[in-house]
Design an enzyme around this catalytic site. Sequence first.
Site, PDB file in Angstrom:
ATOM      1  CE1 TYR A   1       6.943  -2.472  -2.059  1.00 17.36           C
ATOM      2  CE2 TYR A   1       5.264  -2.728  -3.752  1.00 17.36           C
ATOM      3  CZ  TYR A   1       5.730  -3.011  -2.486  1.00 17.36           C
ATOM      4  OH  TYR A   1       5.010  -3.835  -1.654  1.00 17.36           O
TER       5      TYR A   1
ATOM      6  CG  ASN B   1      -5.200  -4.040  -4.034  1.00 11.11           C
ATOM      7  OD1 ASN B   1      -4.893  -4.941  -4.824  1.00 11.11           O
ATOM      8  ND2 ASN B   1      -4.977  -2.777  -4.298  1.00 11.11           N
TER       9      ASN B   1
ATOM     10  CG  ASN C   1      14.528  -0.144   3.938  1.00 15.34           C
ATOM     11  OD1 ASN C   1      15.213   0.083   4.912  1.00 15.34           O
ATOM     12  ND2 ASN C   1      13.293  -0.582   4.027  1.00 15.34           N
TER      13      ASN C   1
ATOM     14  CG  ASP D   1      17.691  -0.430   9.622  1.00 12.59           C
ATOM     15  OD1 ASP D   1      17.349   0.722   9.299  1.00 12.59           O
ATOM     16  OD2 ASP D   1      17.777  -1.361   8.797  1.00 12.59           O
TER      17      ASP D   1
ATOM     18  CB  SER E   1       3.407  -7.047  -3.720  1.00 11.06           C
ATOM     19  OG  SER E   1       2.531  -6.279  -4.498  1.00 11.06           O
TER      20      SER E   1
ATOM     21  CE  LYS F   1       7.667  -5.924  -1.001  1.00 13.77           C
ATOM     22  NZ  LYS F   1       8.009  -6.314   0.365  1.00 13.77           N
TER      23      LYS F   1
HETATM   24  P1  NAD Z   1       4.057  -0.593   6.774  1.00 16.86           P
HETATM   25  O1  NAD Z   1       4.893   0.518   6.248  1.00 16.86           O
HETATM   26  O2  NAD Z   1       2.918  -0.270   7.650  1.00 16.86           O
HETATM   27  O3  NAD Z   1       4.990  -1.664   7.517  1.00 16.86           O
HETATM   28  C1  NAD Z   1       6.347  -1.834   7.228  1.00 16.86           C
HETATM   29  C2  NAD Z   1       7.122  -1.651   8.520  1.00 16.86           C
HETATM   30  O4  NAD Z   1       8.506  -1.902   8.275  1.00 16.86           O
HETATM   31  C3  NAD Z   1       7.011  -0.225   9.073  1.00 16.86           C
HETATM   32  O5  NAD Z   1       6.639  -0.305  10.433  1.00 16.86           O
HETATM   33  C4  NAD Z   1       8.424   0.327   8.930  1.00 16.86           C
HETATM   34  O6  NAD Z   1       8.738   1.246   9.958  1.00 16.86           O
HETATM   35  C5  NAD Z   1       9.258  -0.940   8.986  1.00 16.86           C
HETATM   36  N1  NAD Z   1      10.574  -0.877   8.308  1.00 16.86           N
HETATM   37  C6  NAD Z   1      10.829  -0.466   7.042  1.00 16.86           C
HETATM   38  N2  NAD Z   1      12.151  -0.583   6.787  1.00 16.86           N
HETATM   39  C7  NAD Z   1      12.726  -1.082   7.902  1.00 16.86           C
HETATM   40  C8  NAD Z   1      14.058  -1.432   8.249  1.00 16.86           C
HETATM   41  N3  NAD Z   1      15.070  -1.249   7.405  1.00 16.86           N
HETATM   42  N4  NAD Z   1      14.297  -1.942   9.476  1.00 16.86           N
HETATM   43  C9  NAD Z   1      13.261  -2.127  10.344  1.00 16.86           C
HETATM   44  N5  NAD Z   1      11.989  -1.801  10.089  1.00 16.86           N
HETATM   45  C10 NAD Z   1      11.735  -1.288   8.865  1.00 16.86           C
HETATM   46  O7  NAD Z   1       3.558  -1.426   5.491  1.00 16.86           O
HETATM   47  P2  NAD Z   1       2.512  -2.622   5.375  1.00 16.86           P
HETATM   48  O8  NAD Z   1       1.420  -2.158   4.493  1.00 16.86           O
HETATM   49  O9  NAD Z   1       2.189  -3.202   6.681  1.00 16.86           O
HETATM   50  O10 NAD Z   1       3.381  -3.638   4.508  1.00 16.86           O
HETATM   51  C11 NAD Z   1       4.119  -4.700   5.093  1.00 16.86           C
HETATM   52  C12 NAD Z   1       4.803  -5.480   4.001  1.00 16.86           C
HETATM   53  O11 NAD Z   1       3.827  -5.940   3.059  1.00 16.86           O
HETATM   54  C13 NAD Z   1       5.818  -4.685   3.177  1.00 16.86           C
HETATM   55  O12 NAD Z   1       6.897  -5.521   2.863  1.00 16.86           O
HETATM   56  C14 NAD Z   1       5.038  -4.324   1.929  1.00 16.86           C
HETATM   57  O13 NAD Z   1       5.882  -4.112   0.832  1.00 16.86           O
HETATM   58  C15 NAD Z   1       4.181  -5.556   1.746  1.00 16.86           C
HETATM   59  N6  NAD Z   1       2.959  -5.331   0.974  1.00 16.86           N
HETATM   60  C16 NAD Z   1       2.073  -4.368   1.375  1.00 16.86           C
HETATM   61  C17 NAD Z   1       0.915  -4.134   0.631  1.00 16.86           C
HETATM   62  C18 NAD Z   1      -0.068  -3.051   1.016  1.00 16.86           C
HETATM   63  O14 NAD Z   1      -0.854  -2.631   0.159  1.00 16.86           O
HETATM   64  N7  NAD Z   1      -0.092  -2.582   2.251  1.00 16.86           N
HETATM   65  C19 NAD Z   1       0.668  -4.901  -0.515  1.00 16.86           C
HETATM   66  C20 NAD Z   1       1.581  -5.895  -0.888  1.00 16.86           C
HETATM   67  C21 NAD Z   1       2.722  -6.093  -0.118  1.00 16.86           C
HETATM   68  N1  UDP Z   2      -7.537   4.920  -6.968  1.00 15.81           N
HETATM   69  C1  UDP Z   2      -8.300   6.064  -7.212  1.00 15.81           C
HETATM   70  N2  UDP Z   2      -8.043   7.172  -6.448  1.00 15.81           N
HETATM   71  C2  UDP Z   2      -7.118   7.206  -5.449  1.00 15.81           C
HETATM   72  C3  UDP Z   2      -6.354   6.028  -5.218  1.00 15.81           C
HETATM   73  C4  UDP Z   2      -6.600   4.909  -5.992  1.00 15.81           C
HETATM   74  O1  UDP Z   2      -9.151   6.076  -8.098  1.00 15.81           O
HETATM   75  O2  UDP Z   2      -6.929   8.247  -4.800  1.00 15.81           O
HETATM   76  C5  UDP Z   2      -7.802   3.697  -7.762  1.00 15.81           C
HETATM   77  C6  UDP Z   2      -6.601   3.207  -8.573  1.00 15.81           C
HETATM   78  O3  UDP Z   2      -6.556   3.839  -9.850  1.00 15.81           O
HETATM   79  C7  UDP Z   2      -6.873   1.703  -8.657  1.00 15.81           C
HETATM   80  C8  UDP Z   2      -7.590   1.405  -7.325  1.00 15.81           C
HETATM   81  O4  UDP Z   2      -8.094   2.656  -6.870  1.00 15.81           O
HETATM   82  O5  UDP Z   2      -7.778   1.424  -9.710  1.00 15.81           O
HETATM   83  C9  UDP Z   2      -6.672   0.812  -6.268  1.00 15.81           C
HETATM   84  O6  UDP Z   2      -5.542   1.662  -6.118  1.00 15.81           O
HETATM   85  P1  UDP Z   2      -4.471   1.425  -4.953  1.00 15.81           P
HETATM   86  O7  UDP Z   2      -3.407   2.468  -5.118  1.00 15.81           O
HETATM   87  O8  UDP Z   2      -5.165   1.342  -3.631  1.00 15.81           O
HETATM   88  O9  UDP Z   2      -3.904  -0.039  -5.248  1.00 15.81           O
HETATM   89  P2  UDP Z   2      -3.013  -0.584  -6.480  1.00 15.81           P
HETATM   90  O10 UDP Z   2      -3.313   0.240  -7.681  1.00 15.81           O
HETATM   91  O11 UDP Z   2      -1.617  -0.468  -6.022  1.00 15.81           O
HETATM   92  O12 UDP Z   2      -3.452  -2.001  -6.651  1.00 15.81           O
END
Ligand code: NAD
Ligand code: UDP
Length: 337
Positions: free
Chosen positions: A148, A178, A99, A58, A124, A152
Site C-alpha cells: 500500500y 491519521n 487499483n 471506476d 500518506s 502511494k
Molecule cells: P475510503 O475507502 O473511505 O475512500 C476511498 C473511496 O474510493 C471509496 O469510496 C472506494 O469505494 C473508492 N474507490 C476505490 N477504488 C476505486 C476505483 N477504482 N474507482 C472508483 N472508486 C474507487 O478511504 P478514505 O479513508 O476516505 O481514504 C481516501 C484516500 O486517502 C485514499 O487514497 C487513502 O489511501 C488515503 N489515505 C487515507 C488515510 C486514512 O487513514 N483514512 C490515511 C492516509 C491516506
Molecule cells: N492500535 C492498537 N489497537 C488496534 C489498532 C491500532 O493498539 O486495534 C495502535 C497501533 O499499534 C498504533 C496506533 O494504534 O500505535 C494507530 O494505529 P492505526 O492502525 O490507527 O494507524 P497507523 O498505525 O496506520 O498509523
Amino acid sequence: MRILVTGGAGYIASHTAVSLLDRGHQPVLLDNFCNSKPAVLDRIEALTRQRPTLLKMDVRDTDAVARALREHDCQAVIHFAALKAVGESVEKPLAYYENNIQGTLSLLAAMRSSGVKTLVFSSSATVYSADQPMPLREDGLLGTSSPYGRTKLMVENILADVAAADKTLSFTSLRYFNPVGAHPSGTMGEDPRGIPNNLMPFVAQVAVGRLPRLRVFGNDYPTVDGTGMRDYIHVCDLAEGHVSALNHAHGRAGWHVFNLGTGQGTSVMQVLQAFSLACGRELPYEVVPRRSGDVAACWADPHHAESTLGWRASRTLEMMCADAWRWQSANPMGYPD
Ligand code: NAD
Ligand code: UDP
C-alpha cells in the site's frame, strides 16, 4: 470551481465534499462503491442543502472519466480513489498496484485528453521512512514497508515526473497523518467494512458494543506511556486542508507536497482515555504484543502547510472523540445499504 472528486463517496472525500460545497465550489463525485455506499449523498444533501452529482464509475475507465470531466466542465480533480488497508495490501499486492497505480495512470490520461491541469492527490505519512527523528518534514527521508505504502510513493514519483515534463500542470500531494473523527452533526463518519484495522474506529465500535475490548498493540515502546504515538487529525480539518490546497494549486503550476497533520503525537492510551470521556464510560482493553510493522511514533511538522496554504488543524482530540462517538452512537451499523 467544478471539481471531479474520485472516491467521492468515501470517508475523507465525503467530508471534503461538504467543505467544498460550503465554500461555493461544485464537486462532482465519482465512485465504484467498493468501500462506500451511495447513501452518503443524502447526508451531504441534508447538511449543505445541495445534492452534488454522484457518478457510479471506476477511475480505471479512462474514456468514462474523460467524458465526465468534459460533460461537467471540471477545472480540477481531487484523487481519493484507492484501496487503503495496509494488511490486505500484503495479502493482495496486485489488487493494490492495479487499483492505485493503474487508477492514477488512467485518471492522468483522462485529464490529458480533456485538458484538466490541476490535481490534488491523497498521499500518506506512510511514504516516510521510519528511521528518522520526529516531527516529519516534507523533505524527510522517504521509504515505506508495505505494498500500500509503495503505491502511494510510486504515484508521488509518477506525478512529480509528469509535472516536471509539462510545465502547465499543477499537481499537489497531501500527506495525511491519521484522519479520525466525524462531521460534528453525527450524520457522516467513518464506516469501515468488517473489523476495523485502525485505532479510532475500533475504539468507537468497542464503545457502541459491537466489539468486546480494544487490543492495545504493545506497551513497551519508548513513548510517554509505552504505547504507540500518532498524529491524529480531525477529518473536518483534513477536509478544509483540501480546499486550501486547491486554492493554492489552481493556476500555480508545478509539483507541491504538504503534510496535513497537527504536529502533535498522541498515545493509544491517551486516545482510549479521551474516548472514554466522550462516551461516558471506561472502555475495556487488554495489552497484547506489538503489531508487526508498527513504528513507535509518527507525527508531522505541519509548518509548510501553515506558511504556504494558510491552513492549520484546529480541532482537539476531545472534539475528534466526541464527534466520532456522536456518529457511531447514532449510526451503530454505519450508513444504510
Ligand atoms: P475510503 O475507502 O473511505 O475512500 C476511498 C473511496 O474510493 C471509496 O469510496 C472506494 O469505494 C473508492 N474507490 C476505490 N477504488 C476505486 C476505483 N477504482 N474507482 C472508483 N472508486 C474507487 O478511504 P478514505 O479513508 O476516505 O481514504 C481516501 C484516500 O486517502 C485514499 O487514497 C487513502 O489511501 C488515503 N489515505 C487515507 C488515510 C486514512 O487513514 N483514512 C490515511 C492516509 C491516506
Ligand atoms: N492500535 C492498537 N489497537 C488496534 C489498532 C491500532 O493498539 O486495534 C495502535 C497501533 O499499534 C498504533 C496506533 O494504534 O500505535 C494507530 O494505529 P492505526 O492502525 O490507527 O494507524 P497507523 O498505525 O496506520 O498509523
